[in-house]
Every structure is written in structure tokens, then in C-alpha cells.
Design an enzyme around this catalytic site. Sequence first.
Site, short mmCIF file in Angstrom:
data_model
loop_
_atom_site.label_atom_id
_atom_site.label_comp_id
_atom_site.label_asym_id
_atom_site.label_seq_id
_atom_site.Cartn_x
_atom_site.Cartn_y
_atom_site.Cartn_z
N ASN A 16 -10.02 0.32 0.38
CA ASN A 16 -8.26 -0.02 0.42
C ASN A 16 -8.41 -0.48 -1.10
OD1 ASN A 16 -5.80 -0.30 0.67
ND2 ASN A 16 -6.20 -1.23 2.61
N CYS A 48 0.79 -1.41 0.10
CA CYS A 48 0.45 0.42 0.12
C CYS A 48 0.79 1.47 0.27
CB CYS A 48 -1.21 0.04 1.25
SG CYS A 48 -2.13 -0.91 1.31
N HIS A 69 -3.43 7.20 4.10
CA HIS A 69 -3.54 6.01 3.01
C HIS A 69 -5.23 5.79 3.26
CE1 HIS A 69 -3.44 1.98 1.35
NE2 HIS A 69 -3.50 1.68 2.69
O1 UT7 Z 1 -3.75 -1.71 3.83
C1 UT7 Z 1 -2.79 -2.04 4.22
C2 UT7 Z 1 -3.35 -2.41 5.72
N1 UT7 Z 1 -4.46 -1.98 6.18
C3 UT7 Z 1 -5.21 -1.96 7.15
O2 UT7 Z 1 -4.49 -0.94 7.77
C4 UT7 Z 1 -6.14 -2.56 8.11
C5 UT7 Z 1 -5.90 -2.02 9.50
N2 UT7 Z 1 -6.69 -3.19 10.14
C6 UT7 Z 1 -8.44 -3.36 9.84
O3 UT7 Z 1 -8.78 -1.71 9.73
C7 UT7 Z 1 -9.00 -3.40 11.32
O4 UT7 Z 1 -8.22 -4.81 11.61
C8 UT7 Z 1 -10.41 -4.78 10.69
C9 UT7 Z 1 -11.29 -3.79 9.78
C10 UT7 Z 1 -9.77 -5.03 9.31
C11 UT7 Z 1 -10.79 -5.44 11.59
O5 UT7 Z 1 -11.90 -4.89 12.53
P1 UT7 Z 1 -11.67 -4.90 13.81
O6 UT7 Z 1 -12.22 -3.73 15.03
O7 UT7 Z 1 -9.84 -4.99 14.34
O8 UT7 Z 1 -11.98 -6.28 14.63
P2 UT7 Z 1 -11.86 -7.36 15.13
O9 UT7 Z 1 -11.10 -8.72 13.76
O10 UT7 Z 1 -10.91 -7.73 16.20
O11 UT7 Z 1 -12.59 -8.69 15.11
C12 UT7 Z 1 -13.85 -8.22 15.37
C13 UT7 Z 1 -15.06 -9.40 15.96
C14 UT7 Z 1 -14.59 -11.01 15.73
O12 UT7 Z 1 -15.67 -11.55 16.02
P3 UT7 Z 1 -15.33 -12.21 17.37
O13 UT7 Z 1 -13.58 -13.00 17.54
O14 UT7 Z 1 -14.69 -10.64 18.16
O15 UT7 Z 1 -16.43 -12.85 18.09
C15 UT7 Z 1 -14.51 -11.05 13.67
O16 UT7 Z 1 -14.30 -12.22 13.74
O17 UT7 Z 1 -15.56 -8.69 14.26
C16 UT7 Z 1 -15.68 -10.42 13.67
N3 UT7 Z 1 -15.63 -9.83 12.28
C17 UT7 Z 1 -16.41 -9.50 11.59
N4 UT7 Z 1 -17.85 -9.84 11.37
C18 UT7 Z 1 -18.44 -9.56 10.90
C19 UT7 Z 1 -14.27 -9.44 11.22
N5 UT7 Z 1 -14.85 -9.35 10.52
C20 UT7 Z 1 -16.39 -9.41 10.17
C21 UT7 Z 1 -17.12 -9.41 9.02
N6 UT7 Z 1 -18.52 -9.03 9.69
N7 UT7 Z 1 -16.72 -8.54 7.46
#
Ligand code: UT7
Length: 327
Positions: A284, A114, A254
Site C-alpha cells: 500500500n 490514501c 486502492h
Molecule cells: O490504506 C488505508 C486502508 N487500509 C486498509 O484498508 C487496511 C485494512 N485492514 C486490513 O487489510 C487487515 O485488517 C489487516 C491485513 C491489517 C489484518 O488482517 P486481519 O485478517 O484483519 O487480521 P487481524 O488484525 O484480525 O489479526 C488476526 C491475527 C491476530 O492474532 P490473534 O489476536 O488472532 O492471535 C494478529 O495478532 O493475526 C495476527 N497478526 C499477524 N500475524 C502474523 C497481525 N499481523 C500479523 C503479521 N504476521 N504481520
Amino acid sequence: MPRSASILSTGAYLPSRVLSNADLEKMVDTSDEWILSRTGIRERRIAADDEFTSDMGAAAARQALELGGINPKDIDLIIVATCTPDTVFPSTACYIQQKIGATRAAAFDVQAACSGFLYALVTASQFISSGVYKTILVIGAEKLSSIVNWQDRNTCVLFGDGAGAVVLQHRPGARGLLAFDLGADGSQTEILSVPASGCRVPITPAVLDQRLQFLQMSGKEVFKYAVNAMNRSSEICLENAGCKPDQIRWFIPHQANQRIVDAVATRMNVGLDRFVINLERYGNTSAACMPIALHETSMLGKFNRGDLLLMVSFGGGLTWASTVLEW
Ligand code: UT7
């Protein structure tokens, strides 16, 4: 005094197919509410099956050349930032060279995920400053839909396809690219990668079964690292440019996650009204984010001559990059 590199013109291309959060609800166990509240993304663009990174890059390039009044034959160098090249080799830059008829241009790709566009911009500016080349096309283009695991809700909701391009030249009297900061942390390769399809894990039926040819990410770890790295890099870049945040007219971060942008803005103590944000429409698009944002904002007439722009990126590698540029 070295000759500074200025952006003469911009272009962008977004595929026409829109994939909304509602569409994703039918593909994986997710919801519009989750995606919007956790990322800020409402929809993203998806390229057609027969539309490749080079097609999108060439379309963005043609627009930048037209707006800059540049003949393709006058381009000295094409640098394409992409992590979704048409082929391992030849480079996507070579395909684009042919498509736009830039027969005199040297051509190569830059891979910094990225952060690729800013790495490419800084690389290009060195050729201009040294006086070796006069006109350089810098392109960020991605078909991320080709490396996204459409069964993985953790990642498939985040990414989109598209391309942007800029023409770089020295403009007498303009300060152009004032400062930059590039960085990488190769101890963190695991948290954001495409494990297979290089020589490390060649494609085999077993590898395909495990879906290792697709992007994998530890979202939370990447998130935390991104906020810190983007802040630190911006600070270093501002210091290199000898300016304070209040002298910057536009911040272009970004476009990965609205919450990352919010955190960066809060730490820098800068209002979101000075941030360029389009992630709700495109998600993204990796190396394409920055030139698409530049083009759209420029077309809206929001940039004035003399405005200072801080661009800051973060991505797999891990890599980060920032630039301070006078429009
Ligand atoms: O371009 C390169 C750089 N990339 C980035 O900067 C991305 C950085 N990361 C992020 O933007 C975030 O970490 C995410 C958007 C990917 C995820 O958000 P988060 O608040 O960190 O969520 P998480 O991964 O901690 O997941 C929380 C919950 C989980 O469920 P449990 O384990 O708490 O039951 C996930 O399974 O949300 C669940 N989850 C979803 N639920 C519905 C993860 N993805 C989804 C989804 N829909 N698409």
C-alpha cells in the site's frame, strides 16, 4: 459545455530497494505465509535514507512531462497528494516545483491520506473545466516507511514507498473526467491515524517512547469500512456518470489488501480480470497507488482511447473517492 480534463501522460517512480516478506520475517514475528494469505503482498519498495517524498514525486513528474512532451515552464499548477510530506511546510509541491524547474506553476499539497490522489485529481479538473489553467501536474507521492512503526507487525508489513504523476489538460473531443464522488467521515479519525507530530500531540521524549509519531490502525474496522465505502462510492460515481459497471473497461481500486479488492469485485459482480492490481509488488503506497497503477497499465498498452476507467480509493480521515474517466 465545461471543458473536461483528460490525462495527457503518466509517470511513476519506485525506489530500487526491495523489502520482501522474507526480510520482514527477520524484523518482526510474522511469516510470508501470513502476509501473503491475509493481504496478497509479496514485497514493497523502501526509499533510501536521503530520498524524500519530493525526490520520488519529482522523478515521476519528469517522466510524465517527458512522455507528454511538456516543458516544465508550461505547467500552471502542481498539486501533490501526500500524507508523508518532506516538511510540515513548505509543501512538498513547492520542493517539486523547484526540482523540475516549473517556475511558472502555483503549487500546493492535498492531504486526504490514501484517497489523496483522487481528491487532487478532482480538484485539478475544476481548474481545467473553469478554463483558468491549461496544464496541471497531479502527483501522488509517499515515503510511508518514515511513519511506519517497524516494531508493529500489524502495520509494518502493509506499506511501501513510491510516487506517480499525471499531466492533466483539456483534450478537444475527449470526455476526460466524466464524474466523481468524494466523501469523508470525521467521526472515525481514531481508527487510522498518526497520533503525534501535529499540534495536537507535539513531539516530546515521552511521545517518542510511546512511538506515537508512527501510523496506528485498527485493521479489522478499517477493512470493513473500506469495503462498504468503496462499493457505495463506486455506485454513486457510476450513477453520476450515467453508466453501468459493464461499461467500465478497467477498475483501479486502492491497493491496500487483495481481500478488500476481492470483496469489492464480488459485490460489484465484476471479474478480477478487469481490475488493475499491483499490490503484491508494492504493498500500500497510499496516495501514490493510483498514479503508479495508471502509469504501469498505460505503459503495458492496456488502455485504449475511449476506455472508461473507474478509480476508487479509501483512507485515513476516513476519506473515500471515486472517479469515472474516459482514457
Ligand atoms: O490504506 C488505508 C486502508 N487500509 C486498509 O484498508 C487496511 C485494512 N485492514 C486490513 O487489510 C487487515 O485488517 C489487516 C491485513 C491489517 C489484518 O488482517 P486481519 O485478517 O484483519 O487480521 P487481524 O488484525 O484480525 O489479526 C488476526 C491475527 C491476530 O492474532 P490473534 O489476536 O488472532 O492471535 C494478529 O495478532 O493475526 C495476527 N497478526 C499477524 N500475524 C502474523 C497481525 N499481523 C500479523 C503479521 N504476521 N504481520
